[in-house]
Design a protein around this motif. Structure first.
Motif, PDB file in Angstrom:
ATOM      1  N   VAL A 189       0.869  -1.177   0.000  1.00 11.56           N
ATOM      2  CA  VAL A 189       0.000   0.000   0.000  1.00 11.56           C
ATOM      3  C   VAL A 189       0.902   1.222   0.000  1.00 11.56           C
ATOM      4  N   ASP A 190       0.783   2.046  -1.033  1.00  9.58           N
ATOM      5  CA  ASP A 190       1.574   3.264  -1.131  1.00  9.58           C
ATOM      6  C   ASP A 190       0.956   4.324  -0.237  1.00  9.58           C
ATOM      7  N   GLU A 191       1.688   4.714   0.810  1.00  3.68           N
ATOM      8  CA  GLU A 191       1.169   5.687   1.774  1.00  3.68           C
ATOM      9  C   GLU A 191       0.843   7.019   1.108  1.00  3.68           C
ATOM     10  N   GLY A 192      -0.298   7.562   1.516  1.00  2.00           N
ATOM     11  CA  GLY A 192      -0.706   8.871   1.037  1.00  2.00           C
ATOM     12  C   GLY A 192      -1.287   8.890  -0.360  1.00  2.00           C
ATOM     13  N   ARG A 193      -1.200   7.810  -1.097  1.00  2.00           N
ATOM     14  CA  ARG A 193      -1.704   7.810  -2.475  1.00  2.00           C
ATOM     15  C   ARG A 193      -2.895   6.888  -2.652  1.00  2.00           C
ATOM     16  N   SER A 194      -3.221   6.085  -1.646  1.00  2.00           N
ATOM     17  CA  SER A 194      -4.337   5.135  -1.722  1.00  2.00           C
ATOM     18  C   SER A 194      -4.224   4.242  -2.954  1.00  2.00           C
ATOM     19  N   GLN A 195      -3.012   3.829  -3.247  1.00  6.67           N
ATOM     20  CA  GLN A 195      -2.791   2.947  -4.383  1.00  6.67           C
ATOM     21  C   GLN A 195      -2.015   1.718  -3.944  1.00  6.67           C
TER      22      GLN A 195
END
Length: 173
Positions: A152-158
């Motif tokens: 989970v890429d933090e801050g990007r919701s991806q």
């Protein structure tokens, strides 16, 4: 249906709303309730943990309940063809992929079932039938689920680095 454990009914214009049935505290009603062909009863699909799945008919006049079909394995769909025949799709075996289409004869005090069709590897649901039960319509869907892992890429919701964790053709959860 307001809550999973309550069934409410009303007139078509929304008037006369009333609580019709309540499931036990440990069980709930599943979506897909239907009126019986003659319109005198409501068919409900109820789940009770530890006891299984139940298709029941409840008379609108007094709420009297009769179990038409029960399963420990799982029910995928049902439709009442006439006041004496119910079509049901049930999981073939515990933890197996596949469903069975059956006819339930309601003429007798204890309903009896007849196997019509097995669909290994598929789920059959959204049953519909003509008024005499000569034609049956259902959705046949390939059952296959897998488990994936990803970052989970933090801050990007991806998600990134997505990969399949389970490599077999079973139903994985």
């Amino acid at each position: 249906q307001r809550l999973p454990n309550e069934v409410w009914i009303s007139h078509a214009d929304g008037s006369g709303e009333r609580l019709f049935a309540k499931a036990p505290p440990t069980g709930w009603f599943q979506p897909g309730m239907q009126f019986s062909p003659e319109g005198e009863s409501l068919l409900t699909y109820r789940y009770a943990p530890g006891d299984g799945y139940f298709i029941e008919t409840r008379r609108l006049t007094d709420g009297k309940v009769r179990t038409l079909f029960s399963s420990k394995k799982g029910i995928h769909g049902y439709v009442m063809v006439d006041d004496k025949t119910l079509l049901v799709t049930e999981t073939i075996e515990d933890n197996a992929v596949g469903t069975r289409l059956m006819s339930v004869d309601l003429h007798t005090r204890e309903p009896s079932t007849t196997r019509i069709l097995d669909a290994p590897g598929y789920a059959m649901y959204s049953l519909s039938a003509d008024l005499v039960g000569r034609r049956v319509l259902f959705v046949r869907d390939k059952v296959q689920s897998d488990v994936y892992i990803a970052k989970v890429d933090e801050g990007r919701s991806q998600l990134s680095d997505i990969r399949r964790l389970t490599l077999d053709d079973s139903i994985d959860m």
